[in-house]
Design a protein around this motif. Structure first.
Motif, mmCIF file in Angstrom:
data_model
loop_
_atom_site.group_PDB
_atom_site.id
_atom_site.type_symbol
_atom_site.label_atom_id
_atom_site.label_comp_id
_atom_site.label_asym_id
_atom_site.label_seq_id
_atom_site.Cartn_x
_atom_site.Cartn_y
_atom_site.Cartn_z
ATOM 1 N N GLN A 343 6.765 -4.961 -10.484
ATOM 2 C CA GLN A 343 8.000 -5.558 -10.974
ATOM 3 C C GLN A 343 9.223 -4.927 -10.319
ATOM 4 O O GLN A 343 10.206 -5.622 -10.010
ATOM 5 C CB GLN A 343 8.088 -5.422 -12.491
ATOM 6 N N SER A 346 10.055 -6.572 -7.060
ATOM 7 C CA SER A 346 10.177 -8.029 -7.053
ATOM 8 C C SER A 346 11.547 -8.487 -7.545
ATOM 9 O O SER A 346 12.107 -7.913 -8.483
ATOM 10 C CB SER A 346 9.088 -8.650 -7.936
ATOM 11 N N LYS A 347 12.055 -9.548 -6.930
ATOM 12 C CA LYS A 347 13.298 -10.185 -7.372
ATOM 13 C C LYS A 347 13.037 -11.199 -8.493
ATOM 14 O O LYS A 347 13.989 -11.756 -9.044
ATOM 15 C CB LYS A 347 13.982 -10.895 -6.196
ATOM 16 N N GLU A 348 11.783 -11.433 -8.784
ATOM 17 C CA GLU A 348 11.408 -12.382 -9.828
ATOM 18 C C GLU A 348 10.595 -11.669 -10.908
ATOM 19 O O GLU A 348 9.974 -10.633 -10.657
ATOM 20 C CB GLU A 348 10.580 -13.538 -9.245
ATOM 21 N N TYR A 659 17.490 -15.667 -18.377
ATOM 22 C CA TYR A 659 16.654 -15.059 -17.342
ATOM 23 C C TYR A 659 17.215 -13.711 -16.917
ATOM 24 O O TYR A 659 16.472 -12.740 -16.745
ATOM 25 C CB TYR A 659 16.549 -15.986 -16.131
ATOM 26 N N TYR A 663 15.157 -10.302 -17.147
ATOM 27 C CA TYR A 663 14.844 -9.577 -15.914
ATOM 28 C C TYR A 663 15.324 -8.132 -15.978
ATOM 29 O O TYR A 663 14.607 -7.203 -15.578
ATOM 30 C CB TYR A 663 15.471 -10.279 -14.715
ATOM 31 N N ARG A 718 13.122 -20.372 -13.075
ATOM 32 C CA ARG A 718 12.598 -19.186 -12.388
ATOM 33 C C ARG A 718 11.454 -18.539 -13.165
ATOM 34 O O ARG A 718 10.799 -17.621 -12.653
ATOM 35 C CB ARG A 718 13.720 -18.163 -12.168
#
Length: 834
Positions: A343, A346-348, A659, A663, A718
């Motif tokens: 994680q 990652s950008k997602e 989101y 995130y 996303r």
């Protein structure tokens, strides 16, 4: 009986049990984990070095934190009522109501600082010279489990099965394969531990009960221990009160011999060791009775599987009520260490990680709900002096932890919460009378059970916060909305609701120039205006309490004249204000300026937890609320601040900001490798984020209120496609299944209602086509809504084709972006590395 008195000796022992320097641990390969790890669950590929890295299991009353060290293991034991007294007795709130008229006069004239000073003078005259802190939640003690050192370890894995609550440690060394299992029984209220060789080898194990040393300080109570061939006991009494606690462990060895030492017990040449531990607290330690506990434990089965099956029957049914599927890849078997690292790169959001955290959140909420709901650290705490006493903080933290109990189908947590509220509510009448001279309920801001006297104020103005009781009672009313249980409503909740509104009837006697109520004094937790007027949270909570009481009276068919009076009160509430930047103001009073850089966002209350504002009736206020979320800055990066914004984003149909906040919580060091969350990045275990996560994820997937169900109100494109089964709604219906694919613009839902009703189904992305076997008609709200008839007990399937993947509400650049978050995080890491 031997007294543990040398702290340095205890520390040295604990340190020796925590050291892994001499052991090389090689993890079990990913492919081989599938054979031993159950899904949903979590695993870790390294033992814990600290208590807050230990894997956890609990039944709400008792908790166990398992380090999982191969040869020198440690298990920390907790009991939900163990709070260390700071005084010989808790003081009542000072009787300062005589100051109220003068305080109000000064504040209305603009002399707030003089009003604060005057009130503090009166407090001092009444003997209240500063904040009185809450008693501190503390560990009972720890068990050390020492096996013979066989050097290097491979195929190591420690895991927790969320469906059973079983924590397992397995590994291989030169002597073969080894396993330990721990769970806390909901059926028998015991901590069950089992150690054995999977190859049938005999082994030796040394057992010892010790004080948990982390943050231990001189003057704290110490346990007294005893050992014999079958029993280990521990007792402790507090220094300032008559309270105390005791624990008993029954040790059952399969074969071999038992050697009893002065301060330990050694099992020699055994095939397995089973241990059953129960801890009890006593408000009067004169009632302690080790023999009675021993008698109970002696009657329990001595077979691990029998004990386990009785527990699983209760635990598994609760966890199985809601099933989420966001990922079915092998990433589900990745360790927490691997997922956190994945994680971070990652950008997602990693779907398998989000799925695991949703399940971990429900598991933690269930496993920490006994007589009470989870405190700040949930049932597990190994710190003798934890931040904020690890108590229940009532102005956002507990509120977030319990927010998903109803919608995510955990009535066990709701009833634990009810137990806490019913225990502390009598204190609320004392608060209202002593501080204001009023009838009814006024909550304090923090509690360590037994009472909630409001003494957490002086310079800090929690005595000006009137929203507490209304907010705290709402989840109890929400349970009625979900279940329709009128007997529960009338017997358990209605008396609490009535006393809360009674306070407002006495409090709301001041008016502004327009004839609206003036909330004076007021407080918007915990922002810098401190003692103020017309905090939006205070106003919205009062409106919510009154509206809910009106609804309750109407549903029960009682007190029509009282309903008219309460409706008249609602007509006098002050309107919310919008500032020059288009944001909803935190105070509905012109003189106060908004302070965006603050962890709390108290003025989102009209959208969460209340259901006051909506797009159909209040479009300007809803858009202003979205702007207020956009403007908020990340003061201190407090996790609970991002949680509350995620709830607000979900309620205002803002998938982009939902989101972002999800995130931030998944990415930036809020998650420890046992999956317990922290208050800030890399600091202070706090489960308001963890227990709150299922609640706000559920809100993004499904919103509801009486007569309304909204599908995917804030799920971002996303985020993954998937399904969730079993979410409850606030209109007495269960969404038995919800499947979605925003890329394909498809939603399918199956709904079963507890009553005959028409409900309005909202889909803000727009309904291109909708199919159902149920009766259906158009809605006055346009193309994104339909009215559907739900017949009691019959499943209704809806298949919806969307006009778009997301709604068309305006989106602005937030003041705090993910790009800025990454830059701040990098700077923080660089500073730490120095």
């Amino acid at each position: 009986m031997k007294k543990s008195i040398i702290y340095l000796f205890l520390t040295a022992i604990a340190a020796s049990f925590c050291s892994l320097d001499a052991i090389h641990v090689k993890p079990l390969p990913l492919e081989e984990r599938k054979a031993v790890m159950n899904i949903p669950g979590m695993c870790s590929i390294r033992p814990a070095n600290r208590w807050d890295e230990a894997i956890v299991t609990g039944n709400g009353t008792l908790g166990a934190s398992v380090f999982g060290q191969p040869y020198k293991d440690k298990v920390v034991f907790n009991h939900e009522r163990l709070f260390r007294p700071l005084l010989d007795e808790r003081p009542l709130p000072p009787e300062i109501s005589e100051a109220l008229p003068e305080v109000r006069r000064m504040m209305r004239e603009g002399n707030t600082h003089h009003a604060q000073a005057y009130w503090r003078e009166v407090m001092a005259e009444k003997g209240h010279t500063g904040i009185v802190m809450t008693p501190s939640y503390h560990p009972a003690y720890s068990m050390l489990v020492e096996l013979e050192d066989a050097s290097s370890v491979w195929d190591y894995l420690r895991s927790v099965d969320f469906m059973t609550g079983e924590a397992v440690v397995r590994y291989t060394n030169r002597d073969g394969k080894w396993i330990s299992k721990t769970f806390v029984s909901r059926a028998d209220n015991v901590i069950v531990q089992y150690y054995t060789s999977l190859d049938g080898r005999n082994f030796n194990v040394n057992l010892k009960l010790v004080d948990q040393d982390h943050n231990w300080r001189e003057g704290m109570e110490l346990i007294e221990t005893t050992y014999d061939e079958e029993w280990m006991t521990a007792q402790a009494t507090y220094n300032l009160t008559d309270r105390g606690y005791e624990g008993v462990t029954r040790v059952i060895c399969d074969g071999g011999d038992v050697e009893v030492g002065e301060d330990s017990l050694k099992c020699v040449g055994v095939k397995s060791v089973l241990m059953l531990t129960r801890i009890e607290d006593h408000d009067d330690f004169a009632n302690a009775d080790l023999a009675a506990i021993q008698k109970d434990l002696a009657q329990l089965p001595t077979d691990y599987d029998t004990l386990f099956d009785a527990h699983v029957a209760l635990h598994e049914s609760a966890m199985g009520r809601v099933v989420i599927n966001l990922d079915d890849s092998d990433e589900r078997y990745m360790s927490s260490e691997e997922l956190i690292e994945l994680q971070a790169a990652s950008k997602e959001i990693i779907p398998a990680f989000l799925q695991k955290m949703f399940n971990m959140g429900r598991y933690t909420l269930l496993s920490s709900s006994g007589r009470y709901p989870p405190p700040l650290t949930s049932i597990w705490n190994g710190d003798q002096g934890p931040p904020w006493s690890a108590d229940w903080t009532l102005d956002t933290n507990l509120n977030q932890q319990i927010a998903g109990a109803n919608t995510c189908a955990l009535p066990e947590a709701l009833y634990a919460y009810l137990g806490l509220i019913e225990e502390i509510a009598p204190s609320w009448e004392v608060n209202a009378q002593n501080i204001y001279g009023f009838r009814g309920h006024m909550s304090g801001i923090r509690t360590s059970v037994r009472e909630n006297y409001n003494t957490h104020f002086h310079g800090f103005p929690s005595h000006c916060w009137t929203a507490g009781a209304a907010w705290l009672i709402y989840p109890l009313y929400e349970y009625y909305l979900v279940t329709g249980d009128k007997q529960y409503l009338e017997d358990r909740v209605l008396p609490l609701m009535e006393k809360t509104v009674l306070f407002y009837e006495d409090f709301l006697t001041e008016y502004d120039d327009n004839g609206n109520y003036l909330f004076v004094p007021s407080f918007s937790p915990e922002n810098s205006e401190w003692q103020s007027m017309n905090s939006v949270q205070d106003i919205a909570a009062a409106k919510q309490a009154i509206r809910n009481l009106i609804e309750a009276y109407q549903d029960l068919g009682i007190k029509p004249e009282r309903v008219k009076h309460l409706q008249g009160m609602l007509d006098k509430m002050p309107p919310y204000l919008i500032n020059e930047e288009g944001a909803l103001k935190e105070w509905a009073y012109p003189k106060y300026k908004d302070h965006y850089d603050h962890r709390h966002m108290a003025h989102r209350y009209p959208v969460w937890p209340a259901h006051e504002l909506n797009w159909e009736e209040h479009p300007e206020e809803m858009q202003a609320m979205r702007v207020a979320i956009e403007k908020r800055l990340p003061q201190h990066w407090a996790g609970h601040g991002f949680v509350v914004r995620a709830f607000a984003a979900a309620r205002t149909n803002y998938p982009e900001l939902f989101y972002q906040y999800l995130y931030l919580l998944m990415r930036y060091d809020y998650i420890e490798r046992n999956l317990i969350t922290r208050h800030n990045p890399n600091w202070a275990p706090n489960t308001d984020v963890l227990c709150g996560l299922p609640g706000f994820v559920a809100e993004a997937l499904l919103y509801s209120k009486p007569g309304v169900i909204e599908l995917l109100p804030a799920w971002s494109t996303r985020l993954p496609s998937g399904s969730i089964d079993g979410l409850r709604t606030r209109t007495q219906a269960t969404v038995e299944s919800l499947e979605w694919d925003l890329e394909q613009k498809e939603i399918t839902a199956t709904i079963r209602s507890l009553k005959d009703q028409w409900v309005t189904i909202f889909v803000r992305q727009g309904i291109e086509e909708i199919e159902s076997s149920a009766k259906m008609r158009s809605s006055e709200h346009g193309d994104f809504a339909r009215e559907v008839y739900l017949k009691k007990g019959e499943p209704v399937k809806l298949t919806v084709s969307l006009e778009a993947a997301t709604n068309d509400f305006p989106v602005n650049e937030p003041s705090f972006t993910l790009e800025q978050a990454e830059q701040i995080h990098a700077e923080r890491l660089a500073k730490q590395n120095k």
